[in-house]
Design a protein around this motif. Sequence first.
Motif: not given
Length: 210
Positions: A178-185
Amino acid sequence: MISRAVFDVNVVPDFANQAFLVAGCGGSPLPTFTVPDGNVVLRRRNAKVRVSLTNSDSSECIDNRIDVGVATARTLGLIDKRRYNVRFDSVDRSLTFFRKPVSRTSIATRIGSTVVEINTNGDRTITHITDNEIHVSAIGVVLLGILKNQLLLKRGLVTKKVRLQAGTDIFVEPFIQVTPNTAKMFGLFEEATPVAFNQISSVLRIHPGK
């Protein structure tokens, strides 16, 4: 002797009184068994059908699959492309099917917008994903039993609709990215992550049970 495995059902038109078994795949992540060619009885609940079963040459494949005809599937209530636990009784040569809509596993998680797949020969494939996409390697797709391109990621109350970007190289280890933004979410890290996929709802649940 009783053997147990996991198979995906493929319903084939004009395939009367036959079954075609793809098992013993060298790259399959699923438990499997082989059945000698010949007549077998397919069972589900109180229904049964006698068919002539043939094995395929399945040395280089990653999925366990059984092909049956439309009439056989209708009699047994088998659904095309769905996953089943299958029990083989070698004494009476019967295969009994049990629905398996949810597949659970722990899979390597990668984070980043650039996906780099390196197979056993050292060949590299580079692709890119957006915040609205998830990449799942070819074996990962089989391991989870993913059917559709539109998925719902879920962890607790956090949900997000994403489009599947599936890998094509069967010689790449199973992983999701996943992208970093999705990982953070979703609170994801680059580690083995418990996941569960539901074929009916197309929900990919992260850390199921939490």
